[in-house]
Design an enzyme around this catalytic site. Sequence first.
Site, PDB file in Angstrom:
ATOM      1  N   SER B 155       0.846  -1.210   0.000  1.00 34.03           N
ATOM      2  CA  SER B 155       0.000   0.000   0.000  1.00 34.03           C
ATOM      3  C   SER B 155       0.876   1.252   0.000  1.00 34.03           C
ATOM      4  O   SER B 155       0.550   2.242  -0.661  1.00 34.03           O
ATOM      5  CB  SER B 155      -0.952   0.001   1.206  1.00 34.03           C
ATOM      6  OG  SER B 155      -0.238   0.165   2.410  1.00 34.03           O
ATOM      7  N   ASP B 213       6.902   2.157   6.092  1.00 35.76           N
ATOM      8  CA  ASP B 213       6.712   1.621   4.742  1.00 35.76           C
ATOM      9  C   ASP B 213       6.849   2.700   3.672  1.00 35.76           C
ATOM     10  O   ASP B 213       7.506   2.489   2.642  1.00 35.76           O
ATOM     11  CB  ASP B 213       5.337   0.943   4.628  1.00 35.76           C
ATOM     12  CG  ASP B 213       5.263  -0.352   5.432  1.00 35.76           C
ATOM     13  OD1 ASP B 213       6.211  -0.615   6.204  1.00 35.76           O
ATOM     14  OD2 ASP B 213       4.266  -1.079   5.300  1.00 35.76           O
TER      15      ASP B 213
END
Lengths: 405, 405
Positions: B155, B213
């Site tokens: 994502s 991330d």
Amino acid sequence: MEAGNLQGGMLSKTWVVSAPGKVILHGEHAVVHGKAALAVALNLRTFLRMNARDDGKVLLQLPNIGTELSWDVVQLRPLLAAFPDWTGSEPPAPEQLEKLKEFVGTAGGPGGIHDVATVAFLYLYLSIAAQSGVLPSVDIRVWSELPTGAGLGSSAAYSVCLAGALLSACGAVGYPLGEGQSLARWSAEELDLINRWAFQGERVIHGNPSGVDNAMGTWGGALRYQSGKITPLKRVPTLRILLTNTKIPRSTKALVAGVKDKLLKFPGIMEPVLASIDAISQECEGILEAMADGSSQEYCSVLEELVDINQHHLNVIGVGHPSLDCVCQVTATHGLHSKLTGAGGGGCAITLLRPDTPPSVVDAAVRDLGRCGFTCWETDIGALGVSAHSLPSLKADVVKILNGV
Amino acid sequence: MEAGNLQGGMLSKTWVVSAPGKVILHGEHAVVHGKAALAVALNLRTFLRMNARDDGKVLLQLPNIGTELSWDVVQLRPLLAAFPDWTGSEPPAPEQLEKLKEFVGTAGGPGGIHDVATVAFLYLYLSIAAQSGVLPSVDIRVWSELPTGAGLGSSAAYSVCLAGALLSACGAVGYPLGEGQSLARWSAEELDLINRWAFQGERVIHGNPSGVDNAMGTWGGALRYQSGKITPLKRVPTLRILLTNTKIPRSTKALVAGVKDKLLKFPGIMEPVLASIDAISQECEGILEAMADGSSQEYCSVLEELVDINQHHLNVIGVGHPSLDCVCQVTATHGLHSKLTGAGGGGCAITLLRPDTPPSVVDAAVRDLGRCGFTCWETDIGALGVSAHSLPSLKADVVKILNGV
């Protein structure tokens, strides 16, 4: 001082003594670095049968290793000069051991298991004789369920049995078995004396032993060992285990050195692992003492968890082995929990069994471990220490061997 | 503000952007308890192709999940009212997200991957449009090599690609790819802006992400994450790995809770294990920085040792799984070292490959892992962060997908 001048003059007397082996439940290797180890008595036992003789002979038979020796008491008596009174603490003198090795014909030699066992016997026989003034004419047969050289305390069990029997024969301790009894134990004071002599035997065999193995053989149960100090646990349950010998040979010295190297290479990573192992020993000690008041599924689960965690830690410090991984995996398929015990790198593993683990599960695990080439024993830990037995109360196969049949 | 009023008026322009995924090399779970985690950029990448349109339409195509959406810029413009100037730090407002969910027709619904990806796109498109005054008419196709929901930062890679492309299209950052170049990167200041917008996208998707991330997707390489602080490693080598997806589903929440329970149950045993994991992350960071100056067999050995140790520790804290044991065993038979990565309890594992590990060994390992039902990718860690590409420089299969063929 006369040959055959035995306690009570019972020339027809038979003494039957047994002592357990030991396993390390938690703390192997960590103990080298000042952490606690938890040792437990293993109910694979060494059995000794001693018979009084009236012919002035001393016979030693060790059927496990094919040893059969015979001496005349008059032949042994001159050696006594080398065994002055023992204060109860100093180790065997090098001159004494040299003299004995010379006597059995191994002076300067490598000293195989046969020679070492013989020298240890003669050391205990002569030392105890020197103290008590008795040189008993006896027939001694010692047989063990324990494999030798597997870190299971077989030499200590041998020394404990010899000390218990010889001290009884010479009247230094009583022989506790009463008429009609099948099993009896010595008093705490007598056990202390047996333990001190057994430690001498261990010193003859191993040079500088920790004293853990003879303490286990003598007292049974479990003990904590840390920084040279032995502390028996007050209350210990008897727990079923499976003991597996992978039969992979290993060098304890090399394994200990390997752990030290890892500690030096990765101190920040390895020191906490030793601290965790130390905490496992503490936690386990608490659980064992609690279990002595009654087992529970919850306690069993915790013991299993501790075994699993420690097995991982032992792999981390580099003393695992594919054969030990195999024991863990095979037993895990039967819902059982295993760890290496002792030096690692092969050698033995213990598998916890619950009070209600069905025989079918144990049998299946033993079968699968056998297929890997391993040898298994279903036995107990937290076993009774050195004990006197009536011969008929022992298992038939043990009686047969002790009878020399 | 006009639709199609693109940077430089390049209506025929194509933007191609890619961003890497990430794996946790060391420190997963320990990071929850204040220890360091080491994240590395994974060279399984998400690719975005954006084309300028002249018809006032905005198209979003996500072939991985079968999403094909189209809006008119005039239809999107009214939404801008909900997107005032962003200060650069505050999270997406719940009202904004509600409005977007309502717009895509998922208000109050469970929000599947399609809806979440759509809302995140619209959030970034409208926010960046509001800032730059440009509502670009574009065609966006995003395709990823990363599996979704496997803890590999898919994502974030999506958000990073969208941020990079949309900020470029609106002129907030330049598009770095020069004539004849096949790959180019943005400046540090531009990357910082891309990262902050990608973090907003992550917040839309995950609520309260750590920011690790998107930082990995933006900066690439490796970073240390501890107590909410992200510190990129200065120099990082590119290392070959095998990434294996066991495809065993797991609940990260339940695994994290299980570790906490173990810590509360056995603090003395478990705290040192977390300390040891922390030391592993530190040691590994030092080795990675040293390796950036040149690899060596010695460094590779240490990395392998750290992987083995941490895998044991992760089992100790209770986040192992038989499927992960299987990955470790299978790769060990090929001389390779593996550990779980991320939440554990299934999910993914990484296997280190040496610079000189022959393809035959990798192929054999992949084949054996495939037989276990796992999916493998041979890829790199320490990968390049978000990058601009010339389309022809990409692998043919990626070009094909980005061309919609």
